[in-house]
Design a protein around this motif. Structure first.
Motif, PDB file in Angstrom:
ATOM      1  N   ASN A 250      39.721  47.488  62.780  1.00 15.28           N
ATOM      2  CA  ASN A 250      40.358  46.511  61.896  1.00 15.28           C
ATOM      3  C   ASN A 250      41.758  46.169  62.357  1.00 15.28           C
ATOM      4  O   ASN A 250      42.438  46.965  63.008  1.00 15.28           O
ATOM      5  CB  ASN A 250      40.419  47.036  60.458  1.00 15.28           C
ATOM      6  N   THR A 251      42.164  44.932  62.038  1.00 14.60           N
ATOM      7  CA  THR A 251      43.560  44.555  62.231  1.00 14.60           C
ATOM      8  C   THR A 251      44.376  45.063  61.054  1.00 14.60           C
ATOM      9  O   THR A 251      43.846  45.263  59.962  1.00 14.60           O
ATOM     10  CB  THR A 251      43.703  43.031  62.337  1.00 14.60           C
ATOM     11  N   GLY A 252      45.663  45.291  61.287  1.00 16.11           N
ATOM     12  CA  GLY A 252      46.514  45.789  60.221  1.00 16.11           C
ATOM     13  C   GLY A 252      47.623  46.662  60.776  1.00 16.11           C
ATOM     14  O   GLY A 252      47.734  46.865  61.996  1.00 16.11           O
TER      15      GLY A 252
ATOM     16  N   ASN B  29      45.587  49.375  69.614  1.00 19.38           N
ATOM     17  CA  ASN B  29      46.401  48.249  70.077  1.00 19.38           C
ATOM     18  C   ASN B  29      47.408  47.914  68.991  1.00 19.38           C
ATOM     19  O   ASN B  29      47.260  48.355  67.850  1.00 19.38           O
ATOM     20  CB  ASN B  29      45.521  47.014  70.360  1.00 19.38           C
ATOM     21  N   PRO B  30      48.439  47.135  69.328  1.00 16.01           N
ATOM     22  CA  PRO B  30      49.359  46.695  68.262  1.00 16.01           C
ATOM     23  C   PRO B  30      48.596  45.947  67.172  1.00 16.01           C
ATOM     24  O   PRO B  30      47.771  45.085  67.459  1.00 16.01           O
ATOM     25  CB  PRO B  30      50.334  45.768  69.006  1.00 16.01           C
ATOM     26  N   LEU B  31      48.827  46.347  65.924  1.00 15.21           N
ATOM     27  CA  LEU B  31      48.171  45.754  64.760  1.00 15.21           C
ATOM     28  C   LEU B  31      46.654  45.872  64.836  1.00 15.21           C
ATOM     29  O   LEU B  31      45.922  45.013  64.354  1.00 15.21           O
ATOM     30  CB  LEU B  31      48.577  44.279  64.597  1.00 15.21           C
ATOM     31  N   GLU B  32      46.138  46.961  65.425  1.00  8.70           N
ATOM     32  CA  GLU B  32      44.702  47.204  65.458  1.00  8.70           C
ATOM     33  C   GLU B  32      44.435  48.703  65.373  1.00  8.70           C
ATOM     34  O   GLU B  32      45.080  49.495  66.071  1.00  8.70           O
ATOM     35  CB  GLU B  32      44.086  46.649  66.740  1.00  8.70           C
ATOM     36  N   THR B  33      43.520  49.081  64.509  1.00  5.62           N
ATOM     37  CA  THR B  33      43.190  50.496  64.307  1.00  5.62           C
ATOM     38  C   THR B  33      41.688  50.688  64.455  1.00  5.62           C
ATOM     39  O   THR B  33      40.901  49.851  63.996  1.00  5.62           O
ATOM     40  CB  THR B  33      43.642  50.960  62.902  1.00  5.62           C
TER      41      THR B  33
END
Length: 438
Positions: A374-376, A425-429
């Protein structure tokens, strides 16, 4: 007996919901007729003001000084006829309001009649009702009539606005007659669109009710032996479905308002395109149906995807054709429900176009593998997140936080599995659960 009663309750709920939607559609239909007429009136009032302000006042005042078919008369008449053709009005004309009883027409924007006879004499009595004439005479304000049935000129409604001279004084009124057929045609178009939306709502509602029944059946067979947390999970999914139905009613109202706005500016074609877009959206809802062998997993993922759509989250689901039968259904639901809920909460902190979730359920010769990407916001402390009571979410009164991931980890360890959650990744989990096959 209990199962029969629950099924009966759902059926009664479905009937009541359909009745409420029908009542809503009927009331919306009545409001639509009023708002369509109001939109057309407002549009033509704006047009009338524009036509009056752009008129050659000096030429018109010269006409008023002798009131005959002079060069000035034909110049103004040509201007009004051009305005009539551009606006699609029935008639565009100037009026004189010199008493509180009746108004008289002076120049009617229309081409010259063939054969020399003209059906629009100067000083002819207008059909504007006395109530509107009084508004013009005493108050000098714009007016709007109800539908007028005229033996000579047909059925129409009239809007009128003041024509002001060089010094700002009122020297007459400009009237626009709008054909009742035009109003009725637009109303019918909107009504047909409303019926389409209603049909889509019925299909969607029946789908939600079917999901209720399937979820209830699964609950009876698979979850009855576990009460605590499993009961909470089931109730949460039911609440999610109910929220979806409420969202449907809210969206229905919003769609009507958008169409009202489009009609208010005269964009009938755009309103029709908007309805077609809604139809495509309903087809997208139908596409939520997933081809998954595991009934409980299928219901859960369909429910989550529907909830994601309601929050403008782009959720992609990939599942292997596998029964996942070495996991208890209740354990599988607990694992995925918690992880997906956490992912959805995280994405909601982003703008709508950035909200993305991928759910992957795989099986190979040695493991079940579940991935939720998910993004976040990034994970700050990837070890503490599994501690009981630890949470990054805001506290809510009456709601216990920090239990979900702790429970997931306990279940995974029960199957000698492994779970990891980290920001890839940045803004991704990415959350990965691996369950070994025995």
């Amino acid at each position: 007996m209990k199962r029969h009663k629950i099924r009966l309750i759902f059926i009664l709920a479905a009937v009541l919901l359909l009745v409420f939607i029908s009542i809503s559609l009927y009331s919306t239909s009545l409001r639509t007729k009023m708002t369509v007429q109001e939109s057309i009136v407002n549009q033509n009032l704006t047009a009338a003001k524009s036509i009056a302000s752009a008129m050659d006042i000096d030429t018109y005042e010269q006409f008023l000084s002798n009131r005959t078919r002079t060069e000035q008369y034909w110049k103004i008449r040509s201007y009004l006829n051009d305005a009539r053709e551009k606006t699609g009005a029935l008639y565009v004309y100037t009026m004189e309001v010199d008493n509180p009883k009746v108004a008289t027409s002076l120049i009617v924007g229309h081409p010259p009649s063939k054969g020399g006879k003209d059906n629009f004499p100067i000083g002819d009595v207008c059909s504007v009702p006395e109530a509107q004439v009084k508004v013009a005479y005493f108050e000098g304000k714009p007016f709007v009539t109800d539908i007028i049935e005229d033996d000579r000129y047909g059925t129409y409604l009239t809007v009128g606005v003041p024509i002001k001279g060089e010094k700002g004084q009122i020297i007459g009124y400009l009237g626009i007659d709008i054909s009742a057929e035009t109003i009725e045609s637009i109303q019918n178009t909107v009504q047909e669109n409303n019926v389409k939306i209603f049909e889509l709502n019925v299909v969607f509602t029946l789908g939600v009710i079917a999901s209720f029944l399937l979820l209830q059946s699964w609950y009876q067979k698979e979850v009855a032996t576990e009460v605590g947390y499993t009961e909470d999970t089931y109730q949460n999914e039911i609440r999610a479905l109910i929220a979806s139905v409420s969202s449907l009613r809210h969206d229905f109202t919003n769609h009507i308002q958008v169409m009202h706005g489009l009609l208010k500016i005269g964009a009938v074609d755009e309103a029709e395109k908007y309805v077609n877009a809604l139809y495509k959206e309903a087809q997208a809802i139908e596409s939520i149906k997933l081809n998954i062998d595991h009934p409980g997993l299928s219901i859960l993922l369909q429910t989550k995807k529907l909830a994601a759509q309601n929050h403008q989250i782009d959720m992609d689901i990939t599942t292997a054709h596998h029964s996942f039968d070495q996991l208890k259904t209740t354990d599988l639901i607990k694992i995925l429900s918690n992880l997906i809920d956490n992912a959805m909460d995280a994405t909601l902190e982003l703008l709508e176009h950035e909200r993305k979730i991928a759910v992957i359920c795989e099986a190979n010769d040695t493991h079940y593998i579940f991935k939720i990407i998910n993004t976040g916001p990034n994970i700050v402390d990837k070890e503490r997140i599994f501690h009981q009571g630890y949470t990054t979410k805001k506290e809510q009164q009456g709601k216990e936080r920090g239990q979900g991931l702790f429970i997931v980890k306990e279940i995974v360890h029960k199957y000698d599995g492994h779970i990891s959650i980290e920001s890839t990744n940045p803004l991704e989990t990415t959350a990965i659960v691996e369950i070994p096959l025995k």
